[in-house]
Design an enzyme around this catalytic site. Structure first.
Site, PDB file in Angstrom:
ATOM      1  N   ILE A  18      15.459  58.564  13.053  1.00 12.96           N
ATOM      2  CA  ILE A  18      14.986  60.090  13.020  1.00 12.96           C
ATOM      3  C   ILE A  18      15.989  60.817  12.545  1.00 12.96           C
ATOM      4  O   ILE A  18      15.278  61.918  11.827  1.00 12.96           O
ATOM      5  CB  ILE A  18      14.985  60.424  14.601  1.00 12.96           C
ATOM      6  CG1 ILE A  18      13.854  59.568  15.336  1.00 12.96           C
ATOM      7  CG2 ILE A  18      14.574  61.814  14.553  1.00 12.96           C
ATOM      8  CD1 ILE A  18      13.799  59.684  16.958  1.00 12.96           C
ATOM      9  N   VAL A  61      30.389  61.586  17.785  1.00 16.32           N
ATOM     10  CA  VAL A  61      30.072  62.624  18.593  1.00 16.32           C
ATOM     11  C   VAL A  61      30.442  62.930  19.949  1.00 16.32           C
ATOM     12  O   VAL A  61      30.666  63.699  20.433  1.00 16.32           O
ATOM     13  CB  VAL A  61      28.373  62.923  18.481  1.00 16.32           C
ATOM     14  CG1 VAL A  61      27.908  62.925  17.245  1.00 16.32           C
ATOM     15  CG2 VAL A  61      27.746  61.693  19.488  1.00 16.32           C
ATOM     16  N   ALA A  88      22.507  62.193  17.528  1.00 18.81           N
ATOM     17  CA  ALA A  88      22.906  60.841  17.597  1.00 18.81           C
ATOM     18  C   ALA A  88      22.834  60.194  18.854  1.00 18.81           C
ATOM     19  O   ALA A  88      22.850  61.070  19.756  1.00 18.81           O
ATOM     20  CB  ALA A  88      24.786  60.946  17.248  1.00 18.81           C
ATOM     21  N   SER A 140      14.328  63.318  25.036  1.00 19.35           N
ATOM     22  CA  SER A 140      13.393  62.161  25.099  1.00 19.35           C
ATOM     23  C   SER A 140      12.330  62.119  26.224  1.00 19.35           C
ATOM     24  O   SER A 140      12.453  62.971  26.822  1.00 19.35           O
ATOM     25  CB  SER A 140      14.326  60.767  25.414  1.00 19.35           C
ATOM     26  OG  SER A 140      13.328  59.496  25.654  1.00 19.35           O
ATOM     27  N   TYR A 153      20.451  56.628  30.556  1.00 23.03           N
ATOM     28  CA  TYR A 153      19.718  57.249  29.207  1.00 23.03           C
ATOM     29  C   TYR A 153      18.955  58.476  29.721  1.00 23.03           C
ATOM     30  O   TYR A 153      19.088  59.581  29.231  1.00 23.03           O
ATOM     31  CB  TYR A 153      19.084  56.267  28.616  1.00 23.03           C
ATOM     32  CG  TYR A 153      18.372  56.556  27.360  1.00 23.03           C
ATOM     33  CD1 TYR A 153      19.002  56.554  26.072  1.00 23.03           C
ATOM     34  CD2 TYR A 153      17.028  57.030  27.254  1.00 23.03           C
ATOM     35  CE1 TYR A 153      18.381  57.025  24.882  1.00 23.03           C
ATOM     36  CE2 TYR A 153      16.398  57.551  26.124  1.00 23.03           C
ATOM     37  CZ  TYR A 153      17.156  57.516  25.049  1.00 23.03           C
ATOM     38  OH  TYR A 153      16.549  57.866  23.773  1.00 23.03           O
ATOM     39  N   LYS A 157      19.374  62.530  29.144  1.00 22.69           N
ATOM     40  CA  LYS A 157      18.274  63.160  28.155  1.00 22.69           C
ATOM     41  C   LYS A 157      17.576  64.454  28.992  1.00 22.69           C
ATOM     42  O   LYS A 157      17.170  65.435  28.388  1.00 22.69           O
ATOM     43  CB  LYS A 157      17.020  62.128  27.788  1.00 22.69           C
ATOM     44  CG  LYS A 157      17.623  61.192  26.974  1.00 22.69           C
ATOM     45  CD  LYS A 157      18.045  61.663  25.579  1.00 22.69           C
ATOM     46  CE  LYS A 157      18.431  60.695  24.489  1.00 22.69           C
ATOM     47  NZ  LYS A 157      18.998  61.210  23.472  1.00 22.69           N
TER      48      LYS A 157
HETATM   49  N1  LIG Z   1      13.479  55.821  18.561  1.00 21.47           N
HETATM   50  C1  LIG Z   1      12.921  55.960  19.896  1.00 21.47           C
HETATM   51  O1  LIG Z   1      11.898  55.545  20.326  1.00 21.47           O
HETATM   52  C2  LIG Z   1      13.569  57.099  20.423  1.00 21.47           C
HETATM   53  C3  LIG Z   1      12.799  57.935  21.807  1.00 21.47           C
HETATM   54  C4  LIG Z   1      13.510  58.835  22.480  1.00 21.47           C
HETATM   55  C5  LIG Z   1      14.667  59.319  22.007  1.00 21.47           C
HETATM   56  N2  LIG Z   1      15.261  58.683  20.876  1.00 21.47           N
HETATM   57  C6  LIG Z   1      16.483  59.516  20.438  1.00 21.47           C
HETATM   58  O2  LIG Z   1      16.466  59.833  18.911  1.00 21.47           O
HETATM   59  C7  LIG Z   1      17.850  59.810  18.496  1.00 21.47           C
HETATM   60  C8  LIG Z   1      17.890  59.107  17.361  1.00 21.47           C
HETATM   61  O3  LIG Z   1      17.679  57.514  17.531  1.00 21.47           O
HETATM   62  P1  LIG Z   1      16.863  56.981  16.514  1.00 21.47           P
HETATM   63  O4  LIG Z   1      15.637  56.367  17.326  1.00 21.47           O
HETATM   64  O5  LIG Z   1      16.554  57.389  15.244  1.00 21.47           O
HETATM   65  O6  LIG Z   1      17.893  55.609  16.444  1.00 21.47           O
HETATM   66  P2  LIG Z   1      18.735  55.004  15.283  1.00 21.47           P
HETATM   67  O7  LIG Z   1      19.639  54.008  15.942  1.00 21.47           O
HETATM   68  O8  LIG Z   1      18.108  54.576  14.151  1.00 21.47           O
HETATM   69  O9  LIG Z   1      19.760  56.275  14.864  1.00 21.47           O
HETATM   70  C9  LIG Z   1      20.853  56.662  15.891  1.00 21.47           C
HETATM   71  C10 LIG Z   1      21.903  57.206  14.919  1.00 21.47           C
HETATM   72  O10 LIG Z   1      22.855  57.638  15.811  1.00 21.47           O
HETATM   73  C11 LIG Z   1      24.269  57.161  15.454  1.00 21.47           C
HETATM   74  N3  LIG Z   1      25.071  56.952  16.530  1.00 21.47           N
HETATM   75  C12 LIG Z   1      25.221  56.529  17.529  1.00 21.47           C
HETATM   76  N4  LIG Z   1      26.285  56.776  18.536  1.00 21.47           N
HETATM   77  C13 LIG Z   1      26.877  57.606  17.781  1.00 21.47           C
HETATM   78  C14 LIG Z   1      27.961  58.211  17.777  1.00 21.47           C
HETATM   79  N5  LIG Z   1      28.784  58.255  18.905  1.00 21.47           N
HETATM   80  N6  LIG Z   1      28.509  59.316  16.805  1.00 21.47           N
HETATM   81  C15 LIG Z   1      27.833  59.458  15.873  1.00 21.47           C
HETATM   82  N7  LIG Z   1      26.867  58.811  15.510  1.00 21.47           N
HETATM   83  C16 LIG Z   1      26.326  57.930  16.351  1.00 21.47           C
HETATM   84  C17 LIG Z   1      24.021  55.675  14.747  1.00 21.47           C
HETATM   85  O11 LIG Z   1      25.014  55.094  14.107  1.00 21.47           O
HETATM   86  C18 LIG Z   1      22.679  55.875  14.329  1.00 21.47           C
HETATM   87  O12 LIG Z   1      22.820  56.240  12.775  1.00 21.47           O
HETATM   88  C19 LIG Z   1      18.745  59.260  19.765  1.00 21.47           C
HETATM   89  O13 LIG Z   1      19.308  60.292  20.450  1.00 21.47           O
HETATM   90  C20 LIG Z   1      17.808  58.501  20.828  1.00 21.47           C
HETATM   91  O14 LIG Z   1      17.972  58.619  21.967  1.00 21.47           O
HETATM   92  C21 LIG Z   1      14.782  57.713  20.270  1.00 21.47           C
END
Ligand SMILES: NC(=O)c1ccc[n+]([C@@H]2O[C@H](COP(=O)([O-])OP(=O)(O)OC[C@H]3O[C@@H](n4cnc5c(N)ncnc54)[C@H](O)[C@@H]3O)[C@@H](O)[C@H]2O)c1
Length: 276
Positions: A18, A61, A88, A140, A153, A157
């Site tokens: 995202i 972060v 993140a 989320s 989690y 959220k």
């Molecule tokens: N994909 C889903 O279904 C979904 C649903 C609800 C919420 N989310 C939320 O969306 C956000 C983005 O996740 P995504 O789905 O794009 O996953 P993703 O794994 O593709 O991207 C997450 C990014 O966050 C980075 N990251 C993780 N821990 C970190 C830290 N401590 N410091 C800096 N960077 C860090 C990772 O390196 C990665 O590049 C997250 O907060 C996740 O909880 C995702």
């Protein structure tokens, strides 16, 4: 003219999923993005591809100084800060409550909640000085309803949504908006449970999850990027303190096709009369 011309943003977790889709969208709309992520190769690769409008800084972060440095880096490079996308994240501690250690608890909260807190904390003074800004936090659907994700989690959220609301009230006095986005099931590395882009696993998720969604497909990172772009732009100038659900209709309820046949079939209304 793009929708984010001269807009300077920090995107945490901007190297993948995202965050990556949002970074690409911001730059395509004329914005500048500081990608703040732990994944050095992916982050540098994306920044190089996007040229002068993007830069990468290795950032954890969960570390306050790292987040402060990311904000300062964006301001040093481009002179201001209009948007911070505190995005993140990872899955955090899994399993039954009695199996979760204090270390796992802390690690989960440090990334998912403290990371957002640090982002807001260090962006706010700069935005207050400017008298404008948009802060967007990734929460989320797990923060709204139980049963979609692991314990901590979901807790983190829910807290991100609460922090979005409390800070929106404080910062509204300075014309700074704070909103959350609540993704539903979105095809990213996190959702398929594997770092990096594994296209087979992503296609598998697309196939498996589509049937359970009211809109009959799973979410794509671009679906979220579209909402984040709107919240960063002036088009959302009168919107703050809200948790914007982007989930293909999942939280609205059971898909129509899965509801009892009796609800769906056109039947004349039965009128009941009280006896005279
Ligand atoms: N994909 C889903 O279904 C979904 C649903 C609800 C919420 N989310 C939320 O969306 C956000 C983005 O996740 P995504 O789905 O794009 O996953 P993703 O794994 O593709 O991207 C997450 C990014 O966050 C980075 N990251 C993780 N821990 C970190 C830290 N401590 N410091 C800096 N960077 C860090 C990772 O390196 C990665 O590049 C997250 O907060 C996740 O909880 C995702």
């Amino acid at each position: 003219m793009g929708r984010l011309e001269n807009n300077v943003a920090v995107v945490t977790g901007g190297a993948s999923g995202i965050g990556e889709a949002t970074t690409r969208r911001f730059v395509a709309e004329g914005g500048k993005v500081l990608i703040a992520d732990m994944q050095v190769d992916l982050g540098n690769q994306l920044a190089n591809e996007l040229g002068d409008s993007a830069a990468f800084l290795e950032t954890n972060v969960a570390d306050e100084t790292n987040v402060q440095d990311a904000v300062a880096d964006a301001v040093d490079r481009w002179g201001r800060l209009d948007t911070i996308f505190n995005n993140a994240g990872f899955g955090g501690a899994l399993g039954p409550i009695s199996d979760i250690s204090v270390e796992e608890y802390d690690m989960t909260m440090d990334v998912l909640l403290k990371g957002v807190f640090f982002g807001i904390k260090h962006a706010a003074p700069i935005m207050i000085k400017q008298g404008s800004g948009s802060i967007i936090n990734t929460a989320s659907i797990c923060g709204i309803e139980s049963g979609f994700g692991p314990h901590l989690y979901s807790v983190a959220k829910a807290a991100v949504i609460a922090l979005t609301q409390t800070t929106a009230l404080e910062l509204a006095e300075h014309d700074i908006r704070v909103n959350a986005v609540c993704p539903g099931f979105t095809v990213t590395a996190l959702a398929v449970g594997k770092p990096g882009a594994d296209e087979d696993r992503k296609d598998d998720m697309r196939e498996r999850a589509a049937g359970s969604q009211p809109l009959q497909r799973v979410g794509e990172a671009d679906d979220l990027a579209n909402m984040v772009l709107f919240l960063a732009s002036d088009e959302s100038a009168w919107i703050t303190g809200q948790a914007h659900v982007v989930d293909g209709g999942l939280m609205a309820g059971k898909p129509w096709r899965k509801q009892p046949k009796s609800f769906r079939e056109p039947n004349p209304i039965k009128i009941y009369r009280l006896p005279d």
